[in-house]
Motif scaffolding. Structure first.
Motif, PDB file in Angstrom:
ATOM      1  N   TYR A   1       0.865  -1.173   0.000  1.00 15.61           N
ATOM      2  CA  TYR A   1       0.000   0.000   0.000  1.00 15.61           C
ATOM      3  C   TYR A   1       0.905   1.227   0.000  1.00 15.61           C
TER       4      TYR A   1
ATOM      5  N   ASN B   1      -0.325  -6.998  15.660  1.00 22.15           N
ATOM      6  CA  ASN B   1      -0.942  -5.916  14.892  1.00 22.15           C
ATOM      7  C   ASN B   1      -0.034  -5.589  13.718  1.00 22.15           C
ATOM      8  N   ALA B   2      -0.644  -5.329  12.557  1.00 21.80           N
ATOM      9  CA  ALA B   2       0.104  -4.940  11.358  1.00 21.80           C
ATOM     10  C   ALA B   2       0.994  -6.051  10.799  1.00 21.80           C
TER      11      ALA B   2
ATOM     12  N   GLY C   1      -0.179  -8.314   8.861  1.00 20.20           N
ATOM     13  CA  GLY C   1      -0.721  -8.596   7.526  1.00 20.20           C
ATOM     14  C   GLY C   1      -1.909  -9.545   7.539  1.00 20.20           C
TER      15      GLY C   1
ATOM     16  N   LYS D   1       5.370  -9.762   9.992  1.00 22.05           N
ATOM     17  CA  LYS D   1       5.777  -8.796   8.968  1.00 22.05           C
ATOM     18  C   LYS D   1       5.442  -9.267   7.557  1.00 22.05           C
TER      19      LYS D   1
ATOM     20  N   ALA E   1       2.515  -4.843   3.130  1.00 20.78           N
ATOM     21  CA  ALA E   1       1.662  -5.516   4.109  1.00 20.78           C
ATOM     22  C   ALA E   1       1.888  -7.028   4.061  1.00 20.78           C
TER      23      ALA E   1
ATOM     24  N   THR F   1      -5.213  -9.121   8.282  1.00 26.05           N
ATOM     25  CA  THR F   1      -6.419  -8.627   7.618  1.00 26.05           C
ATOM     26  C   THR F   1      -6.218  -8.515   6.109  1.00 26.05           C
ATOM     27  N   THR F   2      -5.045  -8.065   5.696  1.00 28.43           N
ATOM     28  CA  THR F   2      -4.747  -7.968   4.262  1.00 28.43           C
ATOM     29  C   THR F   2      -4.877  -9.337   3.605  1.00 28.43           C
TER      30      THR F   2
ATOM     31  N   THR G   1       4.183   0.867   1.569  1.00 25.13           N
ATOM     32  CA  THR G   1       4.251   0.012   2.757  1.00 25.13           C
ATOM     33  C   THR G   1       3.950  -1.427   2.340  1.00 25.13           C
TER      34      THR G   1
END
Lengths: 297, 127
Positions: free
Chosen positions: A11, A36-37, A39, A202, A16, A41-42, A14
């Motif tokens: 994105y 969190n972050a 990936g 990550k 994901a 949800t992506t 960034t």
């Protein structure tokens, strides 16, 4: 059923997902674990065709999911961003869901609706966070989609509802097997339901193993630091806590029973490491611990 | 019931629970045992985990499979379970015993003498 090969999603610069690969078998329950972050949800949005991967190969039901009607009709992603019309009541929302999903079980939906004491004429927007999660869960269960995905489904639910949710999910899965993926930070509360666990960090897969194997993935050793040091050599350590000349160290369990007996003879206490702890140790950052933040002032 | 956070893997706990049911006669020889789905529902676990427990018992020939019908208690089930537990439990106890003796700096002969004495005493009580 689901196959991802070197899937990347960026994105605006960034990353994901970073060349993530995984295979998920039909009619299994998989836990998707990551911070969190990481990936999560992506990945789930790509699998349900809501967003398009930047590169790599994705196949769901042997089809490329993005903008695919077949994948749309046969999968559901339940999360706290589900948007429902606010011009119609909760009861009408259930009726409308029946038009979308061919396996929809209105009887189950109404029983759950009643059990969790929803008002038929309430509006979705007016529900609290936990109540929204509960209602979304009813939609997710009653839709009986061959691919059912829950992204952080228990956000805001109280302990009783969470427990009920996991039990309802298991019972309905036994009666109507389907492919289920649940992402959560709380592995401990759902580990008994899972057949597989996919741990990502990550944007990359770190571990994809049966739940039972994850529980035996690591062991904790507690004893004199010198003894542990000599015994472990330069083997990578998952976590380490020290108190004067004593230490607790968690390492990957590559030892056989004989070796473990030997180390016990040297006065070292051997204990299992919970699946939740294993995931926490594996996914923590490289920046040391929270203590370091305070130490460097 | 099961100890979901315990040391013993859940599938082994399932196998042990089933063994206990066979030992106490809930399931008789040649009787059909619970399916993986019934066990999953009973113990609130994934059916694959329950299946793994049943599979373990099949491998040890405590259960046998009739294709399409399910798993049944084999004629030698009780004997196999008891033999297995004897060897496993006893070996475990002996390991702990020797380890404790070492920590207390009890000499080998002293320990053996203690065992003999205990055996004699128990035999004496039996007569």
């Amino acid at each position: 059923m689901i196959s991802c090969k070197h899937v990347t999603k960026t994105y605006r610069g960034t990353t994901a997902l970073n060349r993530l690969s995984c295979n998920i078998h039909e009619n299994t329950i998989t836990g998707l674990i990551g911070r969190n972050a990481a990936g999560k949800t992506t990945l789930l949005k790509i699998l349900t065709g809501m967003i398009k991967e930047s590169s790599g190969e994705v196949e769901v039901f042997s089809k490329h999911p993005f903008n695919n009607l077949f994948v749309s009709a046969n999968s559901i992603l339940v999360d706290d961003q589900m948007s429902f019309a606010n011009s119609i009541s909760l009861y009408e929302l259930l009726q409308q869901a029946g038009r979308f999903y061919k396996n929809w079980d209105m009887d189950l939906a109404l029983r759950l609706f009643d059990y969790f004491s929803f008002q038929p004429n309430a509006i979705h927007e007016g529900l609290s966070k936990g109540r929204k999660s509960t209602f979304n869960m009813i939609i997710g269960l009653a839709s009986r989609c061959p691919l059912t995905i829950f992204d952080e489904p228990t956000t805001g639910m109280d302990a009783v509802v969470r427990n009920d949710f996991y039990r309802a999910l298991l019972k309905d899965y036994i009666a109507h097997p389907r492919t289920i993926i649940i992402s959560s930070h709380h592995l401990d509360e759902m580990e008994h339901l899972l057949e597989h666990v996919l741990v990502i960090k990550k944007g990359k897969e770190l571990l994809h193993i049966p739940m039972e194997d994850l529980k035996e993935y690591a062991i904790g050793l507690e004893g004199k630091t010198a003894v542990l040091k000599e015994w472990l050599g330069d083997q990578p350590v998952l976590t380490k806590r020290t108190a004067s000349d004593y230490a607790y160290i968690a390492v990957k369990n590559d030892f056989d029973t004989e070796q473990l007996e030997q180390v016990k003879q040297q006065g070292v206490k051997v204990s299992p490491v919970s699946a939740n702890d294993v995931c926490m140790y594996l996914t923590k950052g490289q920046k040391g611990g929270i203590d370091d933040v305070f130490r460097q002032r | 019931m099961l100890d979901l956070n315990g040391v013993t893997p859940i599938y082994i706990q399932i196998a042990e629970w089933m063994e206990n049911q066979i030992l106490n006669g809930t399931f008789q020889i040649d009787e059909k045992v619970h399916s993986q789905y019934t066990l999953a529902e009973m113990f609130n676990i994934n059916p694959a985990t329950a299946a793994k427990g049943l599979h373990l018992l099949s491998e040890e020939e405590i259960l046998y499979t009739k294709r399409g019908l399910g798993k049944f208690v084999s004629p030698l089930a009780k004997t196999i379970i008891m033999e297995k537990r004897k060897s496993q439990t006893l070996t475990g106890l002996i390991t702990d015993l020797v380890l404790e003796a070492k920590q207390l700096q009890v000499e080998d002969d002293e320990l053996l003498e203690m065992i003999r004495k205990e055996m004699k005493q128990q035999k004496g009580e039996e007569i």
